[in-house]
Write an enzyme that holds these catalytic residues in place. Sequence first.
Site, PDB file in Angstrom:
ATOM      1  N   CYS A  85       0.472  -1.004  -0.254  1.00 36.30           N
ATOM      2  CA  CYS A  85       0.241  -0.437   0.040  1.00 36.30           C
ATOM      3  C   CYS A  85       0.707   1.128  -0.108  1.00 36.30           C
ATOM      4  O   CYS A  85       2.060   1.197   0.048  1.00 36.30           O
ATOM      5  CB  CYS A  85      -1.003  -0.221   1.547  1.00 36.30           C
ATOM      6  SG  CYS A  85      -0.249   0.195   2.766  1.00 36.30           S
ATOM      7  N   ASN A  91       2.292   1.224   4.754  1.00 36.40           N
ATOM      8  CA  ASN A  91       2.710   0.308   5.289  1.00 36.40           C
ATOM      9  C   ASN A  91       2.440   0.563   6.329  1.00 36.40           C
ATOM     10  O   ASN A  91       3.052  -0.658   7.923  1.00 36.40           O
ATOM     11  CB  ASN A  91       4.275   0.089   4.515  1.00 36.40           C
ATOM     12  CG  ASN A  91       4.660  -2.275   4.834  1.00 36.40           C
ATOM     13  OD1 ASN A  91       5.988  -2.136   4.816  1.00 36.40           O
ATOM     14  ND2 ASN A  91       3.739  -2.554   5.365  1.00 36.40           N
ATOM     15  N   ARG A 114      -3.125  -0.672   5.433  1.00 32.32           N
ATOM     16  CA  ARG A 114      -3.947  -1.590   4.360  1.00 32.32           C
ATOM     17  C   ARG A 114      -3.407  -2.389   3.976  1.00 32.32           C
ATOM     18  O   ARG A 114      -3.987  -4.029   4.635  1.00 32.32           O
ATOM     19  CB  ARG A 114      -4.413  -1.006   3.626  1.00 32.32           C
ATOM     20  CG  ARG A 114      -5.304  -0.193   3.452  1.00 32.32           C
ATOM     21  CD  ARG A 114      -5.432   0.989   2.449  1.00 32.32           C
ATOM     22  NE  ARG A 114      -4.331   1.655   1.729  1.00 32.32           N
ATOM     23  CZ  ARG A 114      -4.034   2.681   0.708  1.00 32.32           C
ATOM     24  NH1 ARG A 114      -4.961   2.341   0.091  1.00 32.32           N
ATOM     25  NH2 ARG A 114      -2.835   3.213   1.086  1.00 32.32           N
ATOM     26  N   SER A 115      -1.906  -2.381   3.594  1.00 31.17           N
ATOM     27  CA  SER A 115      -1.023  -3.944   3.925  1.00 31.17           C
ATOM     28  C   SER A 115      -0.277  -4.539   4.940  1.00 31.17           C
ATOM     29  O   SER A 115      -0.762  -5.981   5.266  1.00 31.17           O
ATOM     30  CB  SER A 115       0.271  -3.642   2.929  1.00 31.17           C
ATOM     31  OG  SER A 115       1.469  -3.026   3.152  1.00 31.17           O
ATOM     32  N   ASP A 130      -8.093   3.883   1.483  1.00 36.36           N
ATOM     33  CA  ASP A 130      -7.822   4.313   2.317  1.00 36.36           C
ATOM     34  C   ASP A 130      -7.946   4.847   3.531  1.00 36.36           C
ATOM     35  O   ASP A 130      -9.055   5.553   3.819  1.00 36.36           O
ATOM     36  CB  ASP A 130      -6.558   5.555   1.344  1.00 36.36           C
ATOM     37  CG  ASP A 130      -4.972   5.626   2.834  1.00 36.36           C
ATOM     38  OD1 ASP A 130      -5.472   5.080   3.894  1.00 36.36           O
ATOM     39  OD2 ASP A 130      -4.525   6.521   2.416  1.00 36.36           O
TER      40      ASP A 130
HETATM   41  P1  4NP Z   1      -1.786   3.051   4.144  1.00 36.55           P
HETATM   42  O1  4NP Z   1      -1.883   4.027   4.755  1.00 36.55           O
HETATM   43  O2  4NP Z   1      -1.173   3.703   2.458  1.00 36.55           O
HETATM   44  O3  4NP Z   1      -2.725   2.028   3.895  1.00 36.55           O
HETATM   45  O4  4NP Z   1      -0.337   2.510   5.473  1.00 36.55           O
HETATM   46  C1  4NP Z   1      -1.659   5.504   4.667  1.00 36.55           C
HETATM   47  C2  4NP Z   1      -0.717   5.734   6.064  1.00 36.55           C
HETATM   48  C3  4NP Z   1       0.362   6.697   5.594  1.00 36.55           C
HETATM   49  C4  4NP Z   1       0.083   7.554   4.794  1.00 36.55           C
HETATM   50  C5  4NP Z   1      -0.979   7.542   3.751  1.00 36.55           C
HETATM   51  C6  4NP Z   1      -1.930   6.097   3.747  1.00 36.55           C
HETATM   52  N1  4NP Z   1       0.302   8.847   4.813  1.00 36.55           N
HETATM   53  O5  4NP Z   1       0.927  10.122   3.664  1.00 36.55           O
HETATM   54  O6  4NP Z   1       1.235   9.362   5.440  1.00 36.55           O
END
Ligand code: 4NP
Length: 157
Positions: free
Chosen positions: A11, A14, A17-18, A126
Site C-alpha cells: 500500500c 505500510n 492496509r498492507s 485508504d
Molecule cells: P496505508 O495508509 O497506505 O494503508 O498504510 C497510509 C499511511 C500513511 C500515509 C498515507 C496512507 N501517509 O500519507 O503518511
Amino acid sequence: MHPDPAVLFVCLGNICRSPLAEAAFRAEAERQGLQAIVDSAGMGGWHAGEPPDPRAQTVARAHGVEIGHLRARQVTAADFHQFSHVIALDGSNLRDLRRLRPGQARASLSLLLDHVPGRGGEDVADPYYGSAEGFEVTWAEVRAGAAGLVRALLSPA
Ligand code: 4NP
C-alpha cells in the site's frame, strides 16, 4: 529468492492496509492449509521502521490477529525477484508498482480485490484519514481478498 508462493502486499505507507492484508492472508493461509511466505511493504518510506497505525492494530486484535510486531518498510526492486506475487491495495499503488517492476522480474502484479468475485479492479479504500469504522471496512475487504487469493493459489487455473 523465496520459495513459491511468496506474497508481498503493498500500500502507500505500510502502516494501515498492507499490514492488515498480510495478517489476514497469514490467518487465511493457515485456515485453508496453504504454506506461503508473506510480507508487506509501502510505496513510500515515510513510516519505515514504525509499527502499524494503532487503529489498524485495534481492528486486527478485534478479529483475533496481532500485528503490533510488524514494522513498516519501503518496497524495493529486489522484491520483484524475491516474491512470486506482488499485490497492490489500490490502483495508484498498482500503477506505481508497474513502473518500479524490473523487466526480468519474477513477480506477477495484481490488485487485491481482483481476487474477489465481482470486485475486480476495485481499490481497498485508504482508511488513514478517516474514522475507526473505516478500518472495519478495510478489514472486511482485505479478509475477502486474502480468502480469494489463498483459494486461487491452492487451485491454479
Ligand atoms: P496505508 O495508509 O497506505 O494503508 O498504510 C497510509 C499511511 C500513511 C500515509 C498515507 C496512507 N501517509 O500519507 O503518511
